[in-house]
Design a protein around this motif. Structure first.
Motif, mmCIF file in Angstrom:
data_model
loop_
_atom_site.group_PDB
_atom_site.id
_atom_site.type_symbol
_atom_site.label_atom_id
_atom_site.label_comp_id
_atom_site.label_asym_id
_atom_site.label_seq_id
_atom_site.Cartn_x
_atom_site.Cartn_y
_atom_site.Cartn_z
ATOM 1 N N HIS A 12 -71.148 -19.285 -1.145
ATOM 2 C CA HIS A 12 -70.546 -19.604 -0.021
ATOM 3 C C HIS A 12 -71.234 -19.405 1.009
ATOM 4 N N HIS A 52 -67.072 -14.452 11.883
ATOM 5 C CA HIS A 52 -65.860 -14.470 12.403
ATOM 6 C C HIS A 52 -64.849 -14.068 11.458
ATOM 7 N N ASP A 56 -62.766 -16.458 4.273
ATOM 8 C CA ASP A 56 -64.047 -16.783 3.605
ATOM 9 C C ASP A 56 -65.125 -16.132 4.126
ATOM 10 N N HIS A 57 -65.151 -15.402 5.076
ATOM 11 C CA HIS A 57 -66.425 -14.718 5.688
ATOM 12 C C HIS A 57 -66.289 -13.150 6.024
ATOM 13 N N ASP A 145 -69.887 -20.473 10.655
ATOM 14 C CA ASP A 145 -69.447 -21.798 10.495
ATOM 15 C C ASP A 145 -69.220 -22.361 12.097
ATOM 16 N N HIS A 195 -72.062 -22.992 2.685
ATOM 17 C CA HIS A 195 -70.675 -23.192 2.924
ATOM 18 C C HIS A 195 -70.191 -24.725 2.290
HETATM 19 MN MN MN Z 1 -65.712 -20.856 6.453
#
Ligand code: MN
Ligand code: NI
Length: 232
Positions: A12, A52, A56-57, A145, A195
């Motif tokens: 990711h 952030h 998913d981070h 992102d 990503h």
């Molecule tokens: Mn993301």
């Protein structure tokens, strides 16, 4: 003498940057990522950069920080959010840079959002950022992102970027064509896409990015999850 940095792709947007002085983990999302190259319980690091608060981070950041004693570096509100859960944190603001024992970190502009899905619904937590990381005479740009933004032109003009890590998955961030334009502006020695393909909404053929960035004269490496690049 400049020494090499090793950058391992854990899936990711998660990378582990190993310098002679520190292991720097970026955007740990391992638990719940079917493509992850490591388990959150097994990762060792000294520093965690969180771009952030999206899961998913930010997902495994607090747990890894608490287990390893690693310090989380993030924008102010994300750092306070992690600190409130018991992690050691260092808050910064977009545009701000600081010299740490392992090198320099500067927060860069990212056009996106930052929120957590808590018991009382979705709550905004600070602003999203990217990172410019300088260590051992090398410069890595991690975009986080983000949409394509003119700020990338400035970043490319003012920094000799050795490695640029750019989202290409579309839907939530730049898609492959916009990311190729970002690569053109950044003029990094090597650009690596991230990503994408983790879940259905960001399914993409990375070769579209490779081809388009190649037209702009940019060298791209599609890193298989679990692989490592050395920056010399
Ligand atoms: Mn993301
Ligand atoms: Ni996000």
């Amino acid at each position: 003498m400049a020494r090499d940095l090793a950058v391992r792709y854990l899936g990711h947007s998660c990378f582990l940057v190993t310098t002679p002085k520190a292991k720097i983990l970026i955007d740990p999302f391992l638990t719940g990522n079917p493509m992850a190259a490591a388990k959150a319980e097994d990762v060792e690091c000294d520093i965690i950069l969180v771009s952030h608060a999206h899961i998913d981070h930010y997902g495994d950041a607090v747990a890894i920080a608490k287990r390893t004693g690693a310090m989380i570096i993030a924008s102010y509100e994300v750092a306070l959010h992690a600190g409130a859960q018991g992690a050691k944190v260092h808050p910064m603001g977009c545009g701000g840079g600081r010299d740490f024992s392992f090198g320099r970190v500067q927060l860069t502009i990212a056009h996106h959002t930052s929120s957590v899905d808590g018991p009382s619904g979705v709550v905004s937590v600070g602003s999203p950022v990217g990172f410019l990381i300088q260590a051992e005479g090398k410069t890595i740009y991690f975009a986080g992102d983000t949409a394509l933004t003119m700020e990338m032109e400035l970043l490319g003009k003012r920094n000799q970027i050795d490695l640029a890590l750019l989202p290409i998955g579309d839907n939530f961030t730049m898609g492959p064509i916009d990311a190729a334009e970002a690569a053109r502006m950044l003029q990094a020695k090597l650009t690596v896409p991230m990503h994408y393909n983790t879940f259905e909404m960001i399914q993409i053929d990375p070769q579209v990015f490779v081809k388009e960035a190649g037209r702009h004269g940019c060298k791209v490496k599609v890193m298989p999850v679990g692989s490592t690049v050395e920056i010399e």
